[in-house]
Design a protein around this motif. Structure first.
Motif, PDB file in Angstrom:
ATOM      1  N   ARG A  57       0.922  -0.884   0.028  1.00 41.83           N
ATOM      2  CA  ARG A  57       0.067   0.282  -0.094  1.00 41.83           C
ATOM      3  C   ARG A  57       1.510   1.176   0.403  1.00 41.83           C
ATOM      4  NH1 ARG A  57      -1.594   2.227   4.432  1.00 41.83           N
ATOM      5  NH2 ARG A  57      -1.058   0.842   5.540  1.00 41.83           N
ATOM      6  N   LEU A  58       2.016   1.141   0.739  1.00 49.65           N
ATOM      7  CA  LEU A  58       2.776   2.480   0.963  1.00 49.65           C
ATOM      8  C   LEU A  58       3.881   2.581  -0.304  1.00 49.65           C
ATOM      9  CD1 LEU A  58       4.154   2.334   4.178  1.00 49.65           C
ATOM     10  CD2 LEU A  58       2.698   4.217   3.239  1.00 49.65           C
ATOM     11  N   PHE A  59       4.020   1.960  -0.360  1.00 48.86           N
ATOM     12  CA  PHE A  59       5.391   1.752  -2.010  1.00 48.86           C
ATOM     13  C   PHE A  59       4.549   1.517  -2.927  1.00 48.86           C
ATOM     14  CE2 PHE A  59       7.852   1.465   1.601  1.00 48.86           C
ATOM     15  CZ  PHE A  59       9.083   1.949   1.040  1.00 48.86           C
ATOM     16  N   GLY A  60       3.331   0.684  -3.230  1.00 43.92           N
ATOM     17  CA  GLY A  60       2.909   1.097  -4.863  1.00 43.92           C
ATOM     18  C   GLY A  60       3.409  -0.368  -5.191  1.00 43.92           C
TER      19      GLY A  60
ATOM     20  N   LEU B 251      16.413  -0.089  -4.022  1.00 45.35           N
ATOM     21  CA  LEU B 251      15.174   0.461  -5.112  1.00 45.35           C
ATOM     22  C   LEU B 251      14.384   1.486  -4.715  1.00 45.35           C
ATOM     23  CD1 LEU B 251      13.037  -2.247  -7.092  1.00 45.35           C
ATOM     24  CD2 LEU B 251      14.199  -0.264  -8.024  1.00 45.35           C
ATOM     25  N   LEU B 252      14.111   1.527  -3.324  1.00 47.09           N
ATOM     26  CA  LEU B 252      13.154   2.539  -2.737  1.00 47.09           C
ATOM     27  C   LEU B 252      13.797   3.755  -1.996  1.00 47.09           C
ATOM     28  CD1 LEU B 252      11.465  -0.104   0.043  1.00 47.09           C
ATOM     29  CD2 LEU B 252      10.759   0.168  -2.188  1.00 47.09           C
ATOM     30  N   ILE B 253      15.506   3.761  -2.241  1.00 53.04           N
ATOM     31  CA  ILE B 253      16.226   4.597  -1.401  1.00 53.04           C
ATOM     32  C   ILE B 253      16.847   5.305  -2.560  1.00 53.04           C
ATOM     33  CG2 ILE B 253      18.245   4.751  -0.037  1.00 53.04           C
ATOM     34  CD1 ILE B 253      17.968   1.703   0.815  1.00 53.04           C
ATOM     35  N   PRO B 254      16.367   6.746  -2.193  1.00 48.09           N
ATOM     36  CA  PRO B 254      16.765   7.636  -2.779  1.00 48.09           C
ATOM     37  C   PRO B 254      18.697   7.809  -3.626  1.00 48.09           C
ATOM     38  CG  PRO B 254      16.068   9.126  -1.482  1.00 48.09           C
ATOM     39  CD  PRO B 254      16.051   7.589  -1.008  1.00 48.09           C
TER      40      PRO B 254
ATOM     41  N   ILE C 255      14.243   9.326   3.992  1.00 46.84           N
ATOM     42  CA  ILE C 255      13.571   9.596   3.033  1.00 46.84           C
ATOM     43  C   ILE C 255      13.611   8.378   1.766  1.00 46.84           C
ATOM     44  CG2 ILE C 255      12.760  10.755   0.621  1.00 46.84           C
ATOM     45  CD1 ILE C 255      12.941  12.623   2.997  1.00 46.84           C
ATOM     46  N   ARG C 256      11.812   7.401   1.727  1.00 44.18           N
ATOM     47  CA  ARG C 256      12.384   6.544   0.715  1.00 44.18           C
ATOM     48  C   ARG C 256      10.865   6.587  -0.486  1.00 44.18           C
ATOM     49  NH1 ARG C 256      16.587   5.167   2.411  1.00 44.18           N
ATOM     50  NH2 ARG C 256      16.203   3.547   4.178  1.00 44.18           N
ATOM     51  N   VAL C 257      11.730   6.537  -1.950  1.00 46.66           N
ATOM     52  CA  VAL C 257      10.540   6.355  -2.468  1.00 46.66           C
ATOM     53  C   VAL C 257       9.515   5.338  -3.107  1.00 46.66           C
ATOM     54  CG1 VAL C 257      10.881   7.140  -5.333  1.00 46.66           C
ATOM     55  CG2 VAL C 257      13.328   7.799  -3.521  1.00 46.66           C
TER      56      VAL C 257
ATOM     57  N   GLY D  37       7.752   6.847  -7.992  1.00 45.26           N
ATOM     58  CA  GLY D  37       8.723   8.403  -8.227  1.00 45.26           C
ATOM     59  C   GLY D  37       8.395   9.003  -6.927  1.00 45.26           C
ATOM     60  N   GLU D  38       7.452   8.784  -6.167  1.00 49.22           N
ATOM     61  CA  GLU D  38       7.116  10.048  -5.313  1.00 49.22           C
ATOM     62  C   GLU D  38       7.928   9.452  -4.172  1.00 49.22           C
ATOM     63  OE1 GLU D  38       3.126  11.073  -2.687  1.00 49.22           O
ATOM     64  OE2 GLU D  38       2.351  10.385  -4.857  1.00 49.22           O
ATOM     65  N   ARG D  39       8.092  10.673  -3.435  1.00 52.53           N
ATOM     66  CA  ARG D  39       9.152  10.841  -2.377  1.00 52.53           C
ATOM     67  C   ARG D  39       8.145  10.571  -0.585  1.00 52.53           C
ATOM     68  NH1 ARG D  39      15.026  12.583  -2.726  1.00 52.53           N
ATOM     69  NH2 ARG D  39      15.291  11.835  -4.630  1.00 52.53           N
ATOM     70  N   MET D  40       8.919   9.980  -0.085  1.00 52.85           N
ATOM     71  CA  MET D  40       8.430   9.885   1.655  1.00 52.85           C
ATOM     72  C   MET D  40       8.891   9.948   2.786  1.00 52.85           C
ATOM     73  SD  MET D  40       6.311   6.435   2.158  1.00 52.85           S
ATOM     74  CE  MET D  40       7.171   4.565   0.869  1.00 52.85           C
TER      75      MET D  40
END
Lengths: 129, 373
Positions: B46-49, B62-65, B91-93, B97-100
């Motif tokens: 849900r969070l990462f897609g 893959l999840l790290i900017p 921060i994670r991506v 591509g959106e960052r959170m």
């Protein structure tokens, strides 16, 4: 100068002596019977023995603030005209309190040019209370 | 289910554990010591897609900017040493591509012999929480702006009043030599300018008069007098495009303050010999048919960087170092919004790109504004 009246007594109250004294000199120059006070209590004492026509007072002062000072004078000198000057805008609380006890005063921002102050005072004197 | 049961856990208990993991609101992810993802719960999806089949076996990178990927080396080193990482803010991506902004807790995972074989991450999206914290910080700063302005205003306005009075008294002396009279006149003009600027820039000047109707070009004239010297010194070219006879209702001090804040920014942004356009025109907003005016101040100066644009209306934010108060645009926006207006700006990222700031000021005042006395 003679733009004012010899009979108009003005109490000038400001805890900053430079302001009270210079304003008083200006008013005297314009023919007013002006007296300077550097705190509210001594101005109230003076008004008790001789009601002024006008009180020009600073708002934020130690001990007794300007609004409480003029409200006290107004109690025993109901004809007196009041002009408040303030160097800061955050005097709303003091004015709200005065309003709640039935006093509505006009407040002018400092610095006010003497030319405008004289004009304002002569307008106040020309209009009945 | 991607998690592999450990020998010591009976199958029934494993099912319970798996159900707990999947029903968690936090993303729970595990990875091996090479940094490859080995499990992925529903909240992670849900969070990462990413679906589990897309991500399991892929690198955690893959999840790290890109700019934070070196953190992973440190994280893995700590995990290998058996250390736990608690509430690490980073921060994670997402897949899109959106960052959170996230808060991470990472613990080593051991096999039945106690050997560290990977790590389990619990990750929470704290973007909303951070935004709320930022709002609280802003309101605290607003309160301190008020206190500061009151103090500064008092400290400046009182001596100004005294000096203005003394200059006035000196001018009244009989038989003044003409030269002295001329000096005093100049001092009086300069003092009036300081008083005006103090009241305008400190921004908490409450009008004691009722709102009135003003000719826009006259307001602009008044404001421009403050900047005469600066304009001359920087040899700036002013192009005025103001409809003659254009009027607006409001409080004179507020109108001048808004305009003055825009002009001072334009003057500061321009290089020597630069150009400023000041335009004003009547407008009718659709679909409300509200009448009002647009006032635009445009300069061909340095422009505003992408980063600075984000903070443009934040109190105390200034690009002018010690020269700016960081209050001008914030005050302008507050004053405008109070009367139902709005502000818009356009500025390129590369220097010099110039900046165009426009204010929409509705003609009608809200009832509350008309009541200020």
């Amino acid at each position: 100068m003679g733009t004012g009246s010899e009979t108009h007594r003005v109490l000038v109250i400001d805890d900053e002596a430079d302001i009270a004294d210079s304003l008083t000199d200006i008013l005297i120059l314009h023919g007013y019977d002006a007296v300077a006070f550097h705190d509210g209590l001594s101005a109230i004492e003076s008004a008790r023995s001789h009601c002024p026509n006008i009180v020009v007072s600073d708002v934020v002062m130690p001990k007794l603030n300007g609004v409480d000072t003029v409200a006290a004078i107004h109690e025993f000198c109901p004809e007196v005209r009041i002009l408040l000057l303030s160097g800061q805008a955050l005097t709303t609380d003091i004015l709200e309190k005065a309003r709640a006890s039935g006093h509505e005063f006009e407040i002018l921002p400092k610095p006010i040019h003497p030319y405008l102050l004289i004009k304002k005072i002569s307008l106040l004197m020309a209009n009945p209370t | 289910m991607p998690l592999s049961p450990m020998k010591s856990v009976p199958t029934n208990s494993w099912n319970i554990l798996a159900a707990i993991v999947d029903s968690s609101d936090d993303a729970i992810i595990s990875k091996d010591l090479k940094g490859n993802i080995t499990s992925w719960n529903l909240s992670a999806e849900r969070l990462f897609g990413y679906r589990p089949d897309e991500i399991i076996g892929q690198s955690i990178m893959l999840l790290i900017p890109p700019e934070l990927q070196h953190d992973e080396t440190d994280i893995l080193a700590k995990i290998r040493a058996g250390e736990k990482i608690d509430h690490f803010q980073t921060i994670r991506v997402k897949k899109n591509g959106e960052r959170m902004e996230v808060s991470l807790t990472i613990s080593p995972v051991r096999d039945e012999r106690g050997v560290i074989v990977g790590a389990a991450k619990i990750l929470r999206d704290v973007t909303k929480q951070r935004k709320l914290e930022a709002i609280v910080r802003t309101s605290e700063r607003l309160a301190s702006v008020g206190r500061l302005a009151a103090t500064v205003a008092h400290e400046i306005n009182n001596p100004l009043e005294a000096v203005t009075n003394y200059v006035y008294l000196a001018k009244q002396q009989p038989d003044l030599p003409p030269k002295i009279k001329q000096y005093l006149d100049s001092a009086d003009t300069a003092l009036a300018r300081v008083a005006h600027i103090a009241q305008q820039t400190l921004g908490f000047y409450r009008e004691t008069f009722q709102p009135g109707k003003f000719v826009v070009s006259e307001i602009i004239d008044d404001v421009m007098t403050i900047y005469e010297r600066k304009l001359k010194y920087k040899r700036l070219n002013i192009d005025r495009r103001v409809d003659s006879g254009l009027t607006i209702s409001g409080f004179e001090g507020e109108m001048k303050q808004m305009l003055s804040n825009l002009i001072t920014n334009a003057v500061d942004a321009c290089r020597d010999g630069g150009k400023i356009i000041i335009a004003a025109r009547a407008t009718q907003q659709l679909p409300s048919n509200r009448h009002g005016i647009w006032i635009t101040v445009a300069d061909n100066g340095a422009g505003i960087s992408k980063q600075d644009k984000l903070n443009l209306f934040t109190p105390f934010f200034t690009t002018k170092k010690n020269l700016g108060t960081g209050l001008g645009l914030w005050i302008t926006k507050e004053l405008l919004e109070k009367r139902g207006g709005r502000i818009r700006f356009r500025s390129g990222d590369s220097s010099p790109s110039g900046t165009v700031i426009s204010l929409y000021i509705p003609e009608a005042l809200p009832d509350s504004a008309a009541a200020i006395g």
